[in-house]
Scaffold this motif. Structure first.
Motif, PDB file in Angstrom:
ATOM      1  N   UNK A   1      12.487  17.223 -18.135  1.00  0.00           N
ATOM      2  CA  UNK A   1      12.614  15.829 -18.524  1.00  0.00           C
ATOM      3  C   UNK A   1      11.174  15.047 -18.545  1.00  0.00           C
ATOM      4  N   UNK A   2      10.658  15.048 -17.533  1.00  0.00           N
ATOM      5  CA  UNK A   2       9.213  14.435 -17.337  1.00  0.00           C
ATOM      6  C   UNK A   2       8.423  15.404 -16.603  1.00  0.00           C
ATOM      7  N   UNK A   3       6.986  15.029 -16.878  1.00  0.00           N
ATOM      8  CA  UNK A   3       6.271  15.631 -15.915  1.00  0.00           C
ATOM      9  C   UNK A   3       5.247  14.582 -15.667  1.00  0.00           C
ATOM     10  N   UNK A   4       5.096  14.424 -14.177  1.00  0.00           N
ATOM     11  CA  UNK A   4       4.078  13.731 -13.459  1.00  0.00           C
ATOM     12  C   UNK A   4       3.052  14.303 -12.583  1.00  0.00           C
ATOM     13  N   UNK A   5       1.630  13.990 -13.420  1.00  0.00           N
ATOM     14  CA  UNK A   5       0.763  15.014 -12.594  1.00  0.00           C
ATOM     15  C   UNK A   5      -0.451  13.976 -12.036  1.00  0.00           C
ATOM     16  N   UNK A   6      -0.950  14.728 -11.133  1.00  0.00           N
ATOM     17  CA  UNK A   6      -1.996  13.835 -10.551  1.00  0.00           C
ATOM     18  C   UNK A   6      -3.236  14.489 -10.942  1.00  0.00           C
ATOM     19  N   UNK A   7      -4.155  13.827 -11.913  1.00  0.00           N
ATOM     20  CA  UNK A   7      -5.441  14.173 -12.358  1.00  0.00           C
ATOM     21  C   UNK A   7      -6.472  13.345 -12.310  1.00  0.00           C
TER      22      UNK A   7
ATOM     23  N   UNK B   1       4.548  14.403  -2.451  1.00  0.00           N
ATOM     24  CA  UNK B   1       5.885  13.937  -2.451  1.00  0.00           C
ATOM     25  C   UNK B   1       6.772  14.436  -1.416  1.00  0.00           C
ATOM     26  N   UNK B   2       7.444  13.274  -0.889  1.00  0.00           N
ATOM     27  CA  UNK B   2       8.441  13.562   0.390  1.00  0.00           C
ATOM     28  C   UNK B   2       9.798  13.351  -0.231  1.00  0.00           C
ATOM     29  N   UNK B   3      10.261  14.195   0.374  1.00  0.00           N
ATOM     30  CA  UNK B   3      12.026  14.627   0.068  1.00  0.00           C
ATOM     31  C   UNK B   3      12.595  13.047   0.178  1.00  0.00           C
ATOM     32  N   UNK B   4      12.188  12.487   1.326  1.00  0.00           N
ATOM     33  CA  UNK B   4      13.055  11.117   1.537  1.00  0.00           C
ATOM     34  C   UNK B   4      12.655  10.012   0.359  1.00  0.00           C
TER      35      UNK B   4
ATOM     36  N   UNK C   1       0.821  -0.961  -0.016  1.00  0.00           N
ATOM     37  CA  UNK C   1       0.009   0.026   0.058  1.00  0.00           C
ATOM     38  C   UNK C   1       0.705   1.337   0.029  1.00  0.00           C
ATOM     39  N   UNK C   2       0.697   2.123  -0.737  1.00  0.00           N
ATOM     40  CA  UNK C   2       1.492   3.457  -1.113  1.00  0.00           C
ATOM     41  C   UNK C   2       0.691   4.728  -0.379  1.00  0.00           C
ATOM     42  N   UNK C   3       1.670   5.515   0.304  1.00  0.00           N
ATOM     43  CA  UNK C   3       0.751   6.483   0.781  1.00  0.00           C
ATOM     44  C   UNK C   3       0.074   7.410  -0.029  1.00  0.00           C
ATOM     45  N   UNK C   4       0.893   7.608  -1.264  1.00  0.00           N
ATOM     46  CA  UNK C   4       0.454   8.513  -2.382  1.00  0.00           C
ATOM     47  C   UNK C   4       0.435   7.937  -3.632  1.00  0.00           C
ATOM     48  N   UNK C   5      -0.223   8.322  -4.766  1.00  0.00           N
ATOM     49  CA  UNK C   5       0.181   7.755  -6.020  1.00  0.00           C
ATOM     50  C   UNK C   5       1.552   8.165  -6.647  1.00  0.00           C
ATOM     51  N   UNK C   6       2.167   9.381  -5.993  1.00  0.00           N
ATOM     52  CA  UNK C   6       3.578   9.638  -6.529  1.00  0.00           C
ATOM     53  C   UNK C   6       4.499   8.530  -5.781  1.00  0.00           C
ATOM     54  N   UNK C   7       4.218   8.172  -4.633  1.00  0.00           N
ATOM     55  CA  UNK C   7       5.342   7.092  -4.143  1.00  0.00           C
ATOM     56  C   UNK C   7       5.104   5.853  -4.761  1.00  0.00           C
TER      57      UNK C   7
END
Length: 132
Positions: A89-95, A49-52, A14-20
Motif C-alpha cells: 500500500x505504501x513504503x516508508x524508507x529511511x534514506x 519501528x516499535x510494535x506499540x 521529540x521523536x525517538x525515531x523518524x518512523x515514530x
C-alpha cells in the motif's frame, strides 16, 4: 515520544525515531491503507519501528513489515523492487543520501506502481520528510 513544555503556548515534541514521527503525523493516511489487502513496508538501516507505535497508530500489525539493517546501497534497490511488485500500500524508507540516479530510479518506480512512497531522513537534528 517525549513531550517537553516550555510554556502554555509552546510545546516541543521529540521523536525517538523518524518512523515514530511519520506514524504520528500521517496517522489518518496510513490508517486508510488498512482497508487494502497489501503490505505496509517500512525499510531502514537499523531497527526503528516499535510494535506499540503501530498499535497506537491503529495499523493492522499483520500487514506491517519492517525490514531493518539494510545498507544504503541495498535500500534503494529494495525500495525499487517493492514498488515494482505492486504488493505494498505504501513504503516508508529511511534514506539519508540519494544521488540523482537513485532519485530518478525511485521516481520512475513510483510513477508505475500506484504506491505511496515516504522518504525519511535520519540525520542528527534534521528530520525532514519528503512525500511522493
Amino acid at each position: 515520544m517525549l513531550i517537553e513544555h516550555s510554556s502554555p503556548q509552546l510545546m516541543a515534541i521529540n521523536f525517538e525515531t523518524p518512523f515514530q514521527q511519520v506514524l504520528q503525523q500521517q496517522r489518518p493516511l496510513l490508517r486508510s491503507f488498512n482497508k487494502e489487502k497489501k503490505w505496509q513496508l517500512w525499510l531502514s538501516d537499523r531497527p526503528m519501528l516499535k510494535r506499540s507505535w503501530v498499535n497506537t497508530a491503529g495499523l493492522d500489525k499483520e500487514k506491517v513489515v519492517h525490514l531493518a539493517n539494510l545498507n544504503n546501497e541495498n535500500l534503494v534497490s529494495t525500495i525499487e523492487k517493492a514498488l515494482q511488485s505492486k504488493t505494498c500500500s505504501y513504503v516508508v524508507a529511511c534514506v539519508n543520501d540519494l544521488n540523482e540516479q537513485d532519485k530518478l530510479r525511485l521516481q520512475q518506480a513510483v510513477l508505475t506502481s500506484n504506491t505511496c512512497l515516504f522518504l525519511v531522513h535520519d540525520e542528527q537534528n534534521q528530520q525532514a520528510i519528503q512525500y511522493h
